[in-house]
Scaffold this active site. Structure first.
Site, PDB file in Angstrom:
ATOM      1  N   CYS A   1     -44.315  33.448  11.771  1.00 43.35           N
ATOM      2  CA  CYS A   1     -45.332  34.490  11.979  1.00 43.35           C
ATOM      3  C   CYS A   1     -45.834  34.994  10.641  1.00 43.35           C
ATOM      4  O   CYS A   1     -45.372  34.581   9.580  1.00 43.35           O
ATOM      5  CB  CYS A   1     -44.755  35.648  12.783  1.00 43.35           C
ATOM      6  SG  CYS A   1     -43.374  36.464  11.951  1.00 43.35           S
TER       7      CYS A   1
ATOM      8  N   ASP B   1     -25.629  -2.470 -39.985  1.00 44.59           N
ATOM      9  CA  ASP B   1     -24.333  -2.859 -39.451  1.00 44.59           C
ATOM     10  C   ASP B   1     -24.501  -4.289 -38.928  1.00 44.59           C
ATOM     11  O   ASP B   1     -25.616  -4.751 -38.709  1.00 44.59           O
ATOM     12  CB  ASP B   1     -23.936  -1.897 -38.326  1.00 44.59           C
ATOM     13  CG  ASP B   1     -22.717  -2.372 -37.568  1.00 44.59           C
ATOM     14  OD1 ASP B   1     -21.701  -2.667 -38.218  1.00 44.59           O
ATOM     15  OD2 ASP B   1     -22.797  -2.467 -36.333  1.00 44.59           O
TER      16      ASP B   1
ATOM     17  N   ASP C   1     -20.263   3.498 -36.735  1.00 51.79           N
ATOM     18  CA  ASP C   1     -21.481   3.662 -37.538  1.00 51.79           C
ATOM     19  C   ASP C   1     -21.900   5.128 -37.659  1.00 51.79           C
ATOM     20  O   ASP C   1     -22.770   5.445 -38.466  1.00 51.79           O
ATOM     21  CB  ASP C   1     -22.634   2.868 -36.918  1.00 51.79           C
ATOM     22  CG  ASP C   1     -22.386   1.374 -36.925  1.00 51.79           C
ATOM     23  OD1 ASP C   1     -21.786   0.894 -37.897  1.00 51.79           O
ATOM     24  OD2 ASP C   1     -22.766   0.705 -35.947  1.00 51.79           O
TER      25      ASP C   1
ATOM     26  N   ASP D   1     -25.096   0.867 -34.253  1.00 48.25           N
ATOM     27  CA  ASP D   1     -25.029   1.097 -32.813  1.00 48.25           C
ATOM     28  C   ASP D   1     -23.668   1.563 -32.329  1.00 48.25           C
ATOM     29  O   ASP D   1     -23.522   1.920 -31.162  1.00 48.25           O
ATOM     30  CB  ASP D   1     -25.390  -0.195 -32.062  1.00 48.25           C
ATOM     31  CG  ASP D   1     -24.233  -1.192 -32.045  1.00 48.25           C
ATOM     32  OD1 ASP D   1     -23.603  -1.366 -33.110  1.00 48.25           O
ATOM     33  OD2 ASP D   1     -23.966  -1.763 -30.981  1.00 48.25           O
TER      34      ASP D   1
ATOM     35  N   CYS E   1     -57.089  27.527 -34.571  1.00 55.40           N
ATOM     36  CA  CYS E   1     -56.928  27.063 -35.940  1.00 55.40           C
ATOM     37  C   CYS E   1     -55.513  27.341 -36.433  1.00 55.40           C
ATOM     38  O   CYS E   1     -54.690  27.927 -35.718  1.00 55.40           O
ATOM     39  CB  CYS E   1     -57.938  27.753 -36.868  1.00 55.40           C
ATOM     40  SG  CYS E   1     -57.720  29.548 -36.951  1.00 55.40           S
TER      41      CYS E   1
ATOM     42  N   CYS F   1     -43.361  36.282   8.089  1.00 55.85           N
ATOM     43  CA  CYS F   1     -42.706  35.268   7.251  1.00 55.85           C
ATOM     44  C   CYS F   1     -43.538  35.010   5.996  1.00 55.85           C
ATOM     45  O   CYS F   1     -43.012  34.888   4.890  1.00 55.85           O
ATOM     46  CB  CYS F   1     -42.526  33.966   8.027  1.00 55.85           C
ATOM     47  SG  CYS F   1     -41.481  34.103   9.485  1.00 55.85           S
TER      48      CYS F   1
ATOM     49  N   CYS G   1     -54.351  30.857 -36.282  1.00 54.03           N
ATOM     50  CA  CYS G   1     -53.852  31.266 -34.961  1.00 54.03           C
ATOM     51  C   CYS G   1     -52.390  30.873 -34.802  1.00 54.03           C
ATOM     52  O   CYS G   1     -51.591  31.623 -34.241  1.00 54.03           O
ATOM     53  CB  CYS G   1     -54.677  30.611 -33.854  1.00 54.03           C
ATOM     54  SG  CYS G   1     -56.423  31.074 -33.837  1.00 54.03           S
TER      55      CYS G   1
END
Length: 823
Positions: free
Chosen positions: A91, A501, A698, A694, A23, A94, A26
């Site tokens: 082995c 623009d 701008d 863009d 909740c 390892c 929490c």
């Protein structure tokens, strides 16, 4: 974004999965606990994703401190599992060597290495460790590893924890059923002792097995001076259980009138219904994360690289810039790069939302997670996995989920106050009915108090905002709309004015050189060559058009020195000792160069070129208006938005575009600072402004506006300055982003209304407010399962209603997945 500094320290901000939150209380609890750590600047906790994003300005903190803090608060860190293929093992030594190296990593919880299959399965905590840090540990041990698979265990809540919840819910409900059967007088018991004793045994098992998580969370909250939803469930069920236990003891000692009834079935059923509700809620929340998780899973894990004459399949993480990758028809593209051989069509809908495949030829860019069409292509790697467009999109989405909208902060604060308020109401309810309640008053007082405790639902309040933000941002990503944070979603729906623009926004931003007029002894090609030498250093779309025209005429621009760019005006440089200026009239006139009036039939405009202090000529361009520009403007008008066009071009060009797309307010010859100032004046008049652009010029306006939208094909600085990025070239995405934000905030308000109305309406009913209606008559038979015989709400019904309230909020948010974004 996380960065590991060494084995014990973590740098900057990172995200941890949290298990056990139920909740808004929490959320506050975890956040406050983390923020009590001196090194932590702030912690943003998200209930919907079950994650906490921790910001550490100093860049250093002990991992174990974070882990213990979360655990002390009564929660756990979630984990993920990964399987790696290990090369070089010979082995058992390892195996032991690799396992010990992995277990030294603080974020690794389990590591199992299998010599026979040559694999390692590692359970680790994301945020503490990454796949890269795990593989590095294996490498440092003297072995090599490769990625096999990643096994997601969920957004905090693991599959194992969900299975455990289902088991506990089933046992609790079955236990309640057995107890209820034993209470039927006509059923003879085969037991040598009264049925109540069996009920006590069953209820005790449920109370301290299924209810253990509630007690643990409630106790940890109490230790920190706080409360949460688990506090309510723990107190409510304990009240019913202890009352019934005293009733059993009373009968055992012959005191039958002290506590005439038992409520063991009630406490068991409450646990069962709450746990079942949590499971269903979790399932619904996972549905809400589907679009986010599908996006996170889109990137391929391996790539086919060309090494000499061989083709090898390698993990994407092993690629380096410059590697040549071959992509066959139907395959997902694993990297960002450029096509160096071949021809195909690529489906980029996963990034841009555009369904029409885009043609890719030599020199064209391709992006991670997009799908190759029918042709074989070879691509040179230009961006690694952490720096691709795809990874940036994922990062933006994760930032959005890790942020909080202002409306959520208010809801979280109110929800954190709900639990202590309900505890007080429950206590007052118990005392009231002890004094004025019908006989047996203890019994009715207990029923009412327990009902009040279990019906209150801070969960719904805590989920109301983050679940809607999650679904909304996921829906946006599917359509190529990326919100930087939750504030962007909330702000966009308030917008009443949109400023555009022109070049690259309302127009396609693909200008072409249509003519070159010489006003000097320099030929057209010489003027173009000088202009290209300067403009090849610029990101402006006009500059790119000049460079493209140079390429088409097989002119190779040389390098200039002293390059200087003035956004919105032009650029300059020095070539062979000659000063070169390329820009508009204002730019050249500022350098005391006279610019003659020119006749230009092009629909975009012109730039002027000065060589060695003298005016040399002009270059004319044309561009086309976006196909969906007029339609988009019409949609925005339907939303009753004020529309403005601001451009640095001359008046007749701006007026022409404004008339075509039907924008009545427009300004021309605007410098970047003029656009920002214009927006500022609009804001001073009380308007909430959205700027759409863009280009580099701008950026000031995008930053000044209340909300900035950058077209995805624009420059990096424009995208960085905006709060929203629209991928692809669809102007209609702006309409979709506004409609989506409005739908998202409307859903949040609906969720919050439901969450608050639920508590305001049902808590009084649970407290027994309906009792006066039934003092002279009994409850109708069809209502008795809900209200008993005197108007007191059945606590089992209260627990069911509480679970349904959270599920309702999640299901309401899921409607955003199918909401209509454009007519």
């Amino acid at each position: 974004m996380q960065q590991i500094v060494d084995n014990n320290l973590i740098d900057t901000s990172f995200t941890l999965p949290i298990v056990g939150m139920t909740c808004a209380a929490c959320v506050s609890h975890v956040g406050e606990a983390l923020e009590r750590i001196p090194e932590v600047e702030r912690a943003v906790v998200n209930l919907a994703t079950e994650k906490a994003t921790v910001h550490i300005p100093s860049g250093h903190i002990q991992k174990e401190l974070l882990k213990s803090t979360v655990q002390d608060a009564g929660y756990q860190l979630g984990s993920e599992s990964i399987t790696l293929s290990i090369e070089g093992m010979t082995c058992a030594a390892c195996v032991s060597h690799i396992e010990s190296s992995l277990l030294k990593l603080e974020g690794v919880e389990e590591a199992y290495v299998n010599l026979t299959t040559e694999t390692a399965k590692i359970q680790y905590i994301p945020g503490f460790e990454s796949v890269s840090s795990i593989r590095l540990a294996i490498t440092n041990s003297g072995y090599s590893s490769s990625y096999i698979e990643k096994e997601e265990l969920g957004y905090g809540s693991t599959d194992r924890s969900q299975k455990r919840i289902v088991q506990q819910a089933a046992v609790s409900l079955l236990g309640a059923g057995f107890i209820m059967l034993g209470m039927i007088p006509s059923l003879d018991s085969p037991l040598p002792f009264p049925n109540e004793y069996l009920s006590f045994i069953i209820a005790t098992i449920v109370q301290f097995w299924a209810g253990r998580q509630f007690y643990t969370s409630a106790w940890n909250a109490t230790r920190h001076g706080t409360t949460n939803m688990n506090t309510l469930i723990a107190v409510g069920t304990s009240t019913a259980y202890l009352y019934s236990t005293f009733a059993i003891l009373g009968k055992f000692f012959g005191i039958y009138d002290a506590f005439p009834e038992t409520y063991f079935s009630t406490s068991c059923a409450i646990f069962g219904m709450v746990l079942l509700g949590r499971y269903l809620e979790s399932k619904s929340r996972r549905r809400a994360t589907d679009s986010i998780k599908s996006l996170l899973d889109m990137a391929p894990k391996t790539a086919n690289t060309i090494k000499g004459t061989d083709i090898k399949t390698v993990p994407v993480d092993d690629l380096v810039i410059g590697d040549l990758v071959i992509i066959e028809p139907g395959e997902k593209i694993p990297i960002d790069g450029s096509v160096v051989d071949g021809f195909s069509e690529v489906d980029e809908s996963s990034l841009t939302g555009e369904s029409i495949p885009r043609v890719k030829k030599i020199g064209d860019p391709v992006f991670t997670s997009t799908i190759n069409g029918t042709g074989n292509i070879k691509v040179i790697t230009e961006s690694l996995s952490d720096n691709t467009v795809y990874s940036k999109i994922v990062s933006l989405i994760e930032d959005t989920l890790a942020s909080k909208a202002p409306i959520q902060r208010i809801a979280d604060r109110l929800a954190s106050l709900l639990v202590p308020a309900i505890l007080i109401v429950a206590a007052l309810t118990f005392l009231t009915w002890i004094i004025v309640g019908p006989d047996p008053s203890y019994s009715y007082a207990t029923i009412a108090a327990v009902a009040v405790l279990v019906i209150a639902c801070p969960c719904a309040m805590g989920l109301a905002t983050p679940i809607a933000i999650m679904v909304g941002s996921g829906r946006g990503a599917e359509n190529g709309i990326l919100y930087r944070d939750a504030l962007a979603i909330e702000t966009l729906q308030k917008v009443d004015s949109v400023v555009f623009d022109k070049t690259g926004t309302l127009t396609k931003g693909q200008p072409k050189v249509t003519a070159i007029n010489s006003h000097s002894t320099h030929s057209a090609n010489e003027i173009l060559e000088y202009a290209g030498a300067v403009e090849k250093n610029s990101e402006h779309i006009i500059a790119k058009a000049i460079v493209t025209e140079c390429e088409s005429r097989q002119i190779v621009p040389v390098d200039v020195s002293e390059f200087w760019s003035s956004p919105g005006l032009g650029a300059s440089g020095v070539l062979n000792g000659k000063a070169i200026l390329v820009g508009n009239k204002i730019f050249l006139k500022s350098a005391s160069i006279d610019v003659p009036d020119t006749l230009n039939s092009a629909n975009l405009g012109e730039v002027h070129v000065s060589i060695d202090g003298s005016y040399s000529g002009s270059i004319f361009f044309s561009d086309t208006i976006r196909d969906d520009a007029a339609e988009t403007i019409a949609y925005l008008r339907d939303l009753n938005l004020n529309l403005v066009l601001l451009s640095g071009d001359r008046e007749e060009l701006v007026e022409s575009v404004a008339n075509i797309v039907n924008i009545s307010r427009y300004e021309s010859n605007f410098l970047p600072q003029d656009k920002a100032a214009y927006i500022s004046s609009m804001q001073k008049n009380g308007q909430v402004v959205c700027m759409v652009g863009d280009g580099v010029n701008d950026a000031p306006a995008l930053a000044q506006a209340d909300i900035g939208i950058a077209m995805g094909g624009g420059t990096d600085i424009a995208i960085e300055s905006a709060q929203i990025t629209v991928l692809g070239n669809r102007l209609s995405s702006i309409v979709q982003s506004i409609r989506l934000s409005k739908s998202c905030i409307a859903t949040i308000k609906q969720n919050l209304f439901w969450a608050f109305a639920y508590n305001i309406l049902l808590v009084p009913i649970a407290a027994g407010i309906l009792y006066p209606l039934f003092t002279s008559q009994t409850v109708p038979g069809w209502l008795s399962p809900l209200l008993g015989d005197r108007g007191f709400l059945n606590p089992i019904v209260a627990a069911t209603a509480m679970g349904l309230s959270s599920i309702t909020v999640v299901l309401n948010a899921l409607r955003l997945k199918t909401s209509k974004l454009i007519k």
